[in-house]
Design an enzyme around this catalytic site. Structure first.
Site, PDB file in Angstrom:
ATOM      1  N   HIS A 153       0.823  -1.215   0.000  1.00 43.76           N
ATOM      2  CA  HIS A 153       0.000   0.000   0.000  1.00 43.76           C
ATOM      3  C   HIS A 153       0.851   1.256   0.000  1.00 43.76           C
ATOM      4  O   HIS A 153       2.071   1.211   0.197  1.00 43.76           O
ATOM      5  CB  HIS A 153      -0.955  -0.001   1.201  1.00 43.76           C
ATOM      6  CG  HIS A 153      -0.297   0.009   2.539  1.00 43.76           C
ATOM      7  ND1 HIS A 153       0.246   1.141   3.104  1.00 43.76           N
ATOM      8  CD2 HIS A 153      -0.099  -0.983   3.445  1.00 43.76           C
ATOM      9  CE1 HIS A 153       0.736   0.859   4.298  1.00 43.76           C
ATOM     10  NE2 HIS A 153       0.551  -0.436   4.524  1.00 43.76           N
ATOM     11  N   CYS A 169       2.987  -4.928   6.789  1.00 44.96           N
ATOM     12  CA  CYS A 169       2.660  -4.591   5.403  1.00 44.96           C
ATOM     13  C   CYS A 169       3.867  -4.005   4.682  1.00 44.96           C
ATOM     14  O   CYS A 169       4.867  -3.639   5.290  1.00 44.96           O
ATOM     15  CB  CYS A 169       1.503  -3.601   5.360  1.00 44.96           C
ATOM     16  SG  CYS A 169      -0.073  -4.326   5.846  1.00 44.96           S
TER      17      CYS A 169
END
Length: 193
Positions: A153, A169
Site C-alpha cells: 500500500h 505490510c
C-alpha cells in the site's frame, strides 16, 4: 541444456534474493544515474534472475525493494518499507483485491500492542489523504483464498521507505503504488523473501 541453464535450474527459488541483481545491467541514462544518486528508492528498471514469471511481484525485505517483473530477466524496482523486527511477513501470496483510497482498520494484534495509537480506529478509518494505507492498496491472499492481512500500500510517511517500520505490510510511496496498481491485475503472484 548449457551450463548456465543447469545452474539456474538447480538454484532453489528461495535463493532468489541473493541473485536478484546478479546479471549485469545496461548503463543507465545520465538522468537515471542522477535520480538514483538522489533517491536510491526511485522506480528503476533493473536486471533480475530470468526465471521469475513475467507479471509477478518479488519482494526482498532485507534490501527494502519490490520488483515487478516486466520481461524475462527485467523488472521495475521500487523502494518499500517493511515490517519491523518480528513483524516481517514472508511467503507466497496472490493479489486478491485492489482498492483506490482504501479504508483501514488496525488488526486486533496492533490494537493490543499499541492501544492508545490504534484503539480509536478499531471500527475503521475511511480512505483519504490522511489514511495510513495511502492512495492504493493491493490485498494479499494465501493459497486457500484467505486474506493474509498483509497489504502492499501507499503511505502518509514517504520518509519510511527503506526502513523496517511497519506492522508487517509493505509500504510504497503513493506515486509508486499508484503506478504499480495500474499494472497489476487481481491474481498476480507475489513472493516475499
Amino acid at each position: 541444456m548449457n551450463r548456465r541453464q543447469m545452474l539456474m535450474a538447480a538454484l532453489p527459488l528461495v535463493a532468489a534474493p541473493t541473485l536478484v541483481m546478479a546479471q549485469a545491467q545496461p548503463a543507465p541514462k545520465p538522468a537515471a544515474k542522477a535520480e538514483a544518486r538522489r533517491d536510491p528508492y526511485a522506480p528503476t528498471e533493473v536486471a533480475i534472475r530470468p526465471d521469475f514469471e513475467v507479471g509477478s511481484i518479488v519482494v526482498v525485505s532485507k534490501d527494502f525493494f519490490l520488483y515487478h517483473v516486466v520481461a524475462p530477466g527485467r523488472a521495475i524496482r521500487y523502494g518499500v518499507a517493511v515490517g519491523k523486527d518480528e513483524l516481517v511477513w514472508k511467503g507466497r501470496a496472490t493479489v486478491g483485491r485492489k482498492t483506490e483510497w482504501p479504508s483501514w482498520t488496525p488488526t486486533p494484534a496492533m490494537i493490543k500492542r499499541k492501544p492508545a495509537q490504534y484503539g480509536k480506529w478499531a471500527d475503521g478509518m475511511p480512505g483519504g489523504p490522511t489514511n495510513p494505507l495511502g492512495a492504493r492498496a493491493l490485498y494479499l491472499y494465501d493459497a486457500k483464498g484467505n486474506d493474509t492481512a498483509i497489504r502492499i500500500h501507499g503511505t502518509t510517511e514517504p520518509g519510511s521507505i527503506g526502513r523496517a517500520v511497519s506492522n508487517g505490510c509493505l509500504r510504497m510511496r503513493n506515486e509508486a503504488v499508484m503506478d504499480l496498481y495500474e499494472q497489476i491485475p487481481v491474481g498476480t503472484p507475489v513472493y516475499v523473501y
